[in-house]
Design an enzyme around this catalytic site. Structure first.
Site, PDB file in Angstrom:
ATOM      1  N   ASP A  36      19.750   4.612  39.705  1.00 55.19           N
ATOM      2  CA  ASP A  36      20.352   4.959  40.823  1.00 55.19           C
ATOM      3  C   ASP A  36      21.093   3.513  41.207  1.00 55.19           C
ATOM      4  O   ASP A  36      22.087   3.328  41.634  1.00 55.19           O
ATOM      5  CB  ASP A  36      19.854   5.820  41.764  1.00 55.19           C
ATOM      6  CG  ASP A  36      18.353   5.525  41.995  1.00 55.19           C
ATOM      7  OD1 ASP A  36      17.991   4.557  41.404  1.00 55.19           O
ATOM      8  OD2 ASP A  36      17.704   6.024  42.758  1.00 55.19           O
ATOM      9  N   TYR A  52      18.218  16.466  27.198  1.00 55.17           N
ATOM     10  CA  TYR A  52      19.143  16.973  26.351  1.00 55.17           C
ATOM     11  C   TYR A  52      18.607  17.532  25.123  1.00 55.17           C
ATOM     12  O   TYR A  52      19.148  18.186  24.395  1.00 55.17           O
ATOM     13  CB  TYR A  52      20.307  16.065  25.793  1.00 55.17           C
ATOM     14  CG  TYR A  52      21.306  15.928  26.892  1.00 55.17           C
ATOM     15  CD1 TYR A  52      21.503  16.562  28.115  1.00 55.17           C
ATOM     16  CD2 TYR A  52      22.193  14.722  26.846  1.00 55.17           C
ATOM     17  CE1 TYR A  52      22.369  16.272  28.956  1.00 55.17           C
ATOM     18  CE2 TYR A  52      23.268  14.482  27.717  1.00 55.17           C
ATOM     19  CZ  TYR A  52      23.116  14.949  28.588  1.00 55.17           C
ATOM     20  OH  TYR A  52      24.251  14.944  30.034  1.00 55.17           O
ATOM     21  N   ASP A  75      29.876   6.741  31.456  1.00 55.95           N
ATOM     22  CA  ASP A  75      31.047   7.497  32.209  1.00 55.95           C
ATOM     23  C   ASP A  75      31.616   6.844  33.450  1.00 55.95           C
ATOM     24  O   ASP A  75      32.675   6.547  33.638  1.00 55.95           O
ATOM     25  CB  ASP A  75      31.008   8.936  32.401  1.00 55.95           C
ATOM     26  CG  ASP A  75      31.363  10.112  31.303  1.00 55.95           C
ATOM     27  OD1 ASP A  75      30.983   9.305  29.894  1.00 55.95           O
ATOM     28  OD2 ASP A  75      31.580  11.022  31.308  1.00 55.95           O
ATOM     29  N   LYS A  87      14.185   5.536  35.449  1.00 54.56           N
ATOM     30  CA  LYS A  87      13.690   5.983  36.672  1.00 54.56           C
ATOM     31  C   LYS A  87      12.240   6.239  36.567  1.00 54.56           C
ATOM     32  O   LYS A  87      11.681   7.375  36.835  1.00 54.56           O
ATOM     33  CB  LYS A  87      14.612   7.408  36.978  1.00 54.56           C
ATOM     34  CG  LYS A  87      14.432   7.884  38.634  1.00 54.56           C
ATOM     35  CD  LYS A  87      15.318   7.005  39.342  1.00 54.56           C
ATOM     36  CE  LYS A  87      14.830   7.530  41.015  1.00 54.56           C
ATOM     37  NZ  LYS A  87      15.499   6.563  41.908  1.00 54.56           N
ATOM     38  N   ASP A 143      24.593   8.786  29.414  1.00 55.43           N
ATOM     39  CA  ASP A 143      25.883   9.676  29.615  1.00 55.43           C
ATOM     40  C   ASP A 143      26.601   9.504  30.824  1.00 55.43           C
ATOM     41  O   ASP A 143      27.735   9.104  30.905  1.00 55.43           O
ATOM     42  CB  ASP A 143      25.326  11.236  29.210  1.00 55.43           C
ATOM     43  CG  ASP A 143      26.624  12.119  29.057  1.00 55.43           C
ATOM     44  OD1 ASP A 143      27.885  11.582  28.814  1.00 55.43           O
ATOM     45  OD2 ASP A 143      26.349  13.490  29.145  1.00 55.43           O
TER      46      ASP A 143
HETATM   47 MG    MG Z   1      29.684  12.732  28.669  1.00 57.38          MG
END
Ligand code: MG
Ligand code: NAI
Length: 326
Positions: A199, A120, A227, A167, A223
């Site tokens: 993962d 990001y 979620d 990872k 993120d």
């Molecule tokens: Mg989000």
């Protein structure tokens, strides 16, 4: 001591749940000075700017900020606002509440997500018509800052160290640096850590969330995985978050403006009120924060409840019930 709190309700149900959280804060015996400012779609339609300079300046100078949600302009509002408080960590608890329908009612997790870099960081390019690229940024300094926060976070009796999700088996340089730095800082602080590939974490947390407690992640992983955990506890109207910087912080529900119910006065205020409890804790009012959390928990268990949780109560009914329990 007076604390200046910036209040930025934004759009949609942000206009309903943010005042509810302010009412809860006002009901406590603490010297808060609230300053309200505009951000989001509505102010953009009026002035051409989704985040007016005065709103940014207010968040950058207040002791803490309570933010609701913004609509289409969310990214233009929330990313700079996180920058205004120099937030390096996004704290996202995902906890199921007794009496609320959840896929995994035993879930009780906290994600500590790196909030400034990774994929990001904004370094994307279109090389040719056919090829686009992304540069992933991981720095030792940002990883260290996050790890120090994490060590502090788990220092009480409540937690046994933390899990690092990464990872690094594939992204050896970037996640390798992240993992090694976080582990080194934890070692120096005598904090126990274990690690999990991100993962594999996704599968394991669905099968048995009790395997995990505090999870430290790079930006994108945090993120997505938080979620995912939100899905396990059921109900966006319940999830709070905090963006912490070195000197100030911004608190917001995880949900957006909920255009499908906005204006009806039935939004669930719990996520924003629990975000306000995180604000209280941040400012050192641990007892008041615990009291607010208990009042929310009791209200979710015994009602009244908003329609998203199967009830028929309004935002105001729920807010009053929470304040009555304080
Ligand atoms: Mg989000
Ligand atoms: P959303 O979170 O606004 O709504 C998703 C669903 O959850 C809707 O059915 C909504 O009614 C329900 N919901 C959310 N919060 C609730 C609450 N407190 N009480 C009861 N029900 C609740 O996400 P969606 O629909 O993807 O996005 C709507 C708008 O919000 C978009 O314009 C998006 O850009 C913006 N958004 C802003 C965010 C922010 O400001 N931080 C975060 C997420 C979305």
């Amino acid at each position: 001591m007076t604390h200046e709190i910036a209040v930025i309700p934004g759009d949609g149900i942000g206009q309903e749940v943010t005042p509810a959280a302010v009412e809860v804060l006002e009901s406590l015996d603490i010297d808060f000075e609230f300053a309200e400012a505009e951000a989001g779609d509505a102010v953009k339609a009026e002035t051409g700017e989704a985040l007016p300079q005065e709103t940014y300046d207010l968040a950058a100078s207040a002791d803490a900020t309570l933010f609701g949600a913004a609509g289409d302009t969310a990214a233009d509002v929330i990313l700079p606002l996180r920058g205004a408080v120099d937030s390096f960590v996004n704290v996202r608890p995902a906890k199921a509440y007794p009496g609320v329908d959840a896929v995994r009612p035993e879930t009780d997790l906290v994600f500590l997500r790196e909030n400034t870099e990774g994929v990001y960081a904004g370094h994307e390019d279109r090389l040719t018509q056919d090829v686009s690229t992304l540069t992933r940024v991981v720095t030792e300094s940002a990883s260290e800052r996050l790890a120090e926060f994490a060590c502090d976070y788990v220092s009480g009796d409540e937690h046994d160290g933390f899990t690092v999700a990464h990872k690094a088996n594939v992204m050896r340089e970037t996640d390798g640096l992240f993992r090694d730095t976080v582990r080194d800082v934890a070692d120096e602080n005598g904090v126990e850590t274990d690690e999990v590939l991100m993962d594999a974490f996704a599968t394991r947390v669905c099968l048995d969330p009790t395997q995990f407690d505090v999870v430290v992640c790079p930006n994108l992983a945090g993120d997505v995985l938080s979620d995912l955990a939100a899905g396990l506890v059921g109900g966006l109207g319940l999830l709070p978050s905090a963006n912490i910087g070195p000197e100030r912080a911004l608190f917001e529900p995880v949900h957006g403006t909920a255009p499908d119910i906005a204006g009806e006065g039935v939004a669930n205020p719990a996520a924003t009120i629990v975000s306000a409890a995180m604000l209280l804790e941040y400012l050192g009012y641990d007892d008041q924060a615990a009291a607010v959390n208990e009042a929310v928990e009791a209200t979710l268990a015994d009602g009244p409840r908003t329609p998203d949780l199967g009830g028929g109560a309004s935002t105001e009914d729920v807010t009053e019930a929470i304040i009555d329990r304080l």
